[in-house]
Design an enzyme around this catalytic site. Structure first.
Site, mmCIF file in Angstrom:
data_model
loop_
_atom_site.group_PDB
_atom_site.id
_atom_site.type_symbol
_atom_site.label_atom_id
_atom_site.label_comp_id
_atom_site.label_asym_id
_atom_site.label_seq_id
_atom_site.Cartn_x
_atom_site.Cartn_y
_atom_site.Cartn_z
ATOM 1 N N ALA A 1 0.073 42.669 4.509
ATOM 2 C CA ALA A 1 0.002 44.649 5.193
ATOM 3 C C ALA A 1 -0.623 44.548 6.614
ATOM 4 C CB ALA A 1 -1.100 44.917 3.801
ATOM 5 N N TYR B 1 8.528 28.627 -10.220
ATOM 6 C CA TYR B 1 9.957 29.193 -9.567
ATOM 7 C C TYR B 1 9.748 27.372 -7.893
ATOM 8 C CZ TYR B 1 6.950 32.283 -6.873
ATOM 9 O OH TYR B 1 6.205 32.751 -6.795
HETATM 10 C C1 LIG Z 1 -1.368 35.513 -9.194
HETATM 11 C C2 LIG Z 1 -0.484 36.288 -7.528
HETATM 12 C C3 LIG Z 1 1.051 36.542 -7.657
HETATM 13 C C4 LIG Z 1 1.121 37.521 -6.777
HETATM 14 N N1 LIG Z 1 2.328 37.230 -6.611
HETATM 15 C C5 LIG Z 1 3.364 38.580 -5.921
HETATM 16 C C6 LIG Z 1 4.603 38.159 -5.816
HETATM 17 O O1 LIG Z 1 5.866 37.257 -6.875
HETATM 18 N N2 LIG Z 1 5.389 39.362 -4.926
HETATM 19 C C7 LIG Z 1 4.400 40.602 -4.555
HETATM 20 O O2 LIG Z 1 5.229 41.165 -3.749
HETATM 21 N N3 LIG Z 1 3.162 39.894 -4.364
HETATM 22 C C8 LIG Z 1 2.359 39.228 -5.195
HETATM 23 N N4 LIG Z 1 0.893 39.205 -5.521
HETATM 24 C C9 LIG Z 1 0.549 40.158 -4.947
HETATM 25 C C10 LIG Z 1 0.557 39.835 -3.258
HETATM 26 O O3 LIG Z 1 -0.355 38.589 -2.697
HETATM 27 C C11 LIG Z 1 -1.084 40.909 -2.595
HETATM 28 O O4 LIG Z 1 -0.342 42.129 -3.059
HETATM 29 C C12 LIG Z 1 -0.870 40.706 -0.849
HETATM 30 O O5 LIG Z 1 -1.365 40.077 -0.526
HETATM 31 C C13 LIG Z 1 -1.995 41.650 -0.589
HETATM 32 O O6 LIG Z 1 -1.504 41.666 0.877
HETATM 33 P P1 LIG Z 1 -3.125 42.660 2.073
HETATM 34 O O7 LIG Z 1 -2.225 42.609 3.136
HETATM 35 O O8 LIG Z 1 -2.848 43.423 1.313
HETATM 36 O O9 LIG Z 1 -4.092 41.607 1.462
HETATM 37 P P2 LIG Z 1 -4.475 40.070 1.798
HETATM 38 O O10 LIG Z 1 -3.529 39.483 1.708
HETATM 39 O O11 LIG Z 1 -5.825 40.219 1.196
HETATM 40 O O12 LIG Z 1 -5.162 40.508 3.802
HETATM 41 C C14 LIG Z 1 -6.255 41.255 3.738
HETATM 42 C C15 LIG Z 1 -7.060 40.869 5.393
HETATM 43 O O13 LIG Z 1 -7.331 41.253 5.563
HETATM 44 C C16 LIG Z 1 -8.445 40.038 6.026
HETATM 45 N N5 LIG Z 1 -10.259 41.217 6.490
HETATM 46 C C17 LIG Z 1 -10.661 41.184 4.864
HETATM 47 N N6 LIG Z 1 -11.843 42.368 5.025
HETATM 48 C C18 LIG Z 1 -11.668 42.088 6.817
HETATM 49 C C19 LIG Z 1 -12.405 42.451 7.723
HETATM 50 N N7 LIG Z 1 -13.791 43.530 7.591
HETATM 51 N N8 LIG Z 1 -12.169 42.696 8.966
HETATM 52 C C20 LIG Z 1 -11.634 42.075 9.147
HETATM 53 N N9 LIG Z 1 -10.762 41.180 8.642
HETATM 54 C C21 LIG Z 1 -10.601 41.659 6.913
HETATM 55 C C22 LIG Z 1 -8.283 39.429 5.735
HETATM 56 O O14 LIG Z 1 -8.773 37.729 6.236
HETATM 57 C C23 LIG Z 1 -7.067 39.639 5.136
HETATM 58 O O15 LIG Z 1 -6.128 38.016 6.372
HETATM 59 C C24 LIG Z 1 0.977 38.479 -6.151
HETATM 60 C C25 LIG Z 1 -0.737 37.995 -6.256
HETATM 61 C C26 LIG Z 1 -1.583 37.559 -7.126
HETATM 62 C C27 LIG Z 1 -3.434 37.776 -7.093
#
Ligand SMILES: Cc1cc2nc3c(=O)[nH]c(=O)nc-3n(C[C@H](O)[C@H](O)[C@H](O)COP(=O)(O)OP(=O)(O)OC[C@H]3O[C@@H](n4cnc5c(N)ncnc54)[C@H](O)[C@@H]3O)c2cc1C
Length: 389
Positions: free
Chosen positions: A14, A210
């Site tokens: 994100a 996959y």
């Molecule tokens: C089993 C499973 C299978 C999945 N399969 C799929 C799929 O096939 N396709 C798909 O689209 N999605 C899939 N997802 C969902 C996907 O992995 C997540 O929705 C996505 O990775 C979320 O990204 P994000 O950047 O919002 O959060 P995150 O990846 O959690 O990133 C958050 C970031 O913020 C940082 N952070 C946290 N707190 C702080 C703080 N206080 N200060 C500074 N930095 C901080 C963390 O270190 C991290 O780098 C799957 C999820 C699971 C559990």
């Protein structure tokens, strides 16, 4: 006045894609990430055309295409007999129908590709090893050397930015866990499909497999009821938890059961989901990705939604005054996330069906031609983020 600068908390999918989306519109972004370096967290991801279209616009897809694999089909199969029940075409069909490709890859491939484009962009600064406990103005301004127009919480399911927003969503354990492991293709179970995504369906649980090109092997995710080890993205499964997994899949096809029993290094992921609530509190702070709408992976859309969020938000910020942009973002994206969640709940019902419902499901799926299954997904895969300004 449209915004000119942002702080993005978090450099996951994100955060990195939101910063690139902002830069795409000429908006400066400082990304603050707690980790000292961006590592190998996660396993496989399916990336659908609604997300790959955005990655193409951001100049990231070209790099990914060298590493990912484009399946020809997304198959649904019985976990009891291994027989294929239905197949949604992907491959060139997906590209023609939805205007962008469908692929499978390792999460770290996506993160590294986003990172390499971020590092080349003069409008973005990445601050690693910078954890935010309190996303207050003063603290952020001290860290980045100026007061940004907007603060974007992309800090995942355990977001600290969320506490700055009155009425923000609360996160709770879903009662389900995901077990993830990988297997080498060489010497792996012969029933696994080396070219396609297959979801094996069964009573109260399912398993998705996959191929991953990066590891010359398979990504396996098994989802069943389970208990939470607390606030963590993943934990190594204990013997008791592994026994629970074996019990959940008892009665499945023997080949699947023995694959689970002999799986090396199982990782155990508690599945948390965000409830309803505000994604911005009328101020200058807003949530994207899992911080806003952590959801169950039943439609494989969490990362895709995060990528769409960033692209939609950046387009709105570039075209409207801050409050109008945030209001529009919230209503547009909450409606979209709700529909994706509904689809996930429907998939869960279909995937985990038992008894007469399962028999009815198998009959209906057998009668539906691939084109008709694909047309159900037009609203999801055909979405064009960034165009609803
Ligand atoms: C089993 C499973 C299978 C999945 N399969 C799929 C799929 O096939 N396709 C798909 O689209 N999605 C899939 N997802 C969902 C996907 O992995 C997540 O929705 C996505 O990775 C979320 O990204 P994000 O950047 O919002 O959060 P995150 O990846 O959690 O990133 C958050 C970031 O913020 C940082 N952070 C946290 N707190 C702080 C703080 N206080 N200060 C500074 N930095 C901080 C963390 O270190 C991290 O780098 C799957 C999820 C699971 C559990």
């Amino acid at each position: 006045m449209p915004v000119t600068s942002a702080v993005v908390v978090g450099a996951g999918i994100a955060g990195l894609s939101t910063a690139l989306s902002l830069a795409h519109h000429g908006i400066h972004a400082d990304i603050l990430e707690q980790a000292p370096q961006l590592g190998e967290v996660g396993a496989g991801l399916q990336l659908s055309p609604n997300a790959s279209r955005v990655l193409q616009a951001l100049g990231v897809l070209q790099d990914i295409e060298a590493h990912w694999r484009r399946p020809d089909y997304i198959n649904l199969a019985s976990g009891l007999s291994l027989k294929t029940l239905a197949a949604v075409p992907a491959g060139s069909f997906a590209e023609n129908r939805w205007g962008a490709p469908y692929g499978v890859l390792h999460r770290s491939t996506l993160q590294q590709s986003l990172l390499s484009v971020v590092l080349k962009n003069p409008l973005i600064r990445l601050h690693l090893g910078t954890r935010i406990e309190d996303a207050g103005r003063k603290q952020l301004a001290e860290l980045v050397g100026h007061s940004p127009d907007v603060v974007i919480g992309a800090d995942g399911v355990w977001s600290r930015t969320r506490i700055m927003i009155p009425g923000a969503p609360e996160v709770s354990f879903s009662g389900n866990v995901a077990w993830r492991f990988t297997l080498p293709a060489k010497g792996g179970p012969g029933f696994l499909d080396p070219a396609n995504v297959t979801a094996y369906l069964g009573p109260n649980c399912h398993l998705v497999a996959y191929p991953l090109r990066e590891i010359s092997g398979y990504n396996i995710v098994a989802i069943s009821a389970g208990v939470s080890p607390g606030e963590t993205w993943s934990a190594t499964g204990t013997e008791a938890q592994k026994a629970l997994l074996a019990r959940a899949f008892a009665g499945w096809h023997p080949s699947l059961q023995s694959m689970i029993a002999s799986a090396p290094a199982l990782n155990y992921w508690p599945l948390f989901q965000a409830g309803p609530g505000q994604w911005h509190g009328g101020g200058d702070t807003v949530l994207v990705g899992d911080a806003a709408h952590a959801m169950m992976p039943f439609s494989a859309q969490g990362a895709a939604m995060a990528i769409e969020d960033g692209f939609d938000l950046a387009a709105l910020l570039a075209h409207h005054p801050l409050q109008t942009a945030l209001d529009r973002y919230q209503s547009l994206r909450q409606a979209r996330a709700a529909r994706v969640r509904q689809r996930g709940a429907f998939n869960k019902f279909v995937y985990h069906a038992r008894g007469p419902i399962r028999m009815g499901r198998d009959l209906v799926l057998a009668l539906r031609p691939p084109q008709s299954l694909a047309s159900d997904l037009d609203w999801l895969y055909g979405y064009r983020a960034g165009e609803q300004v």
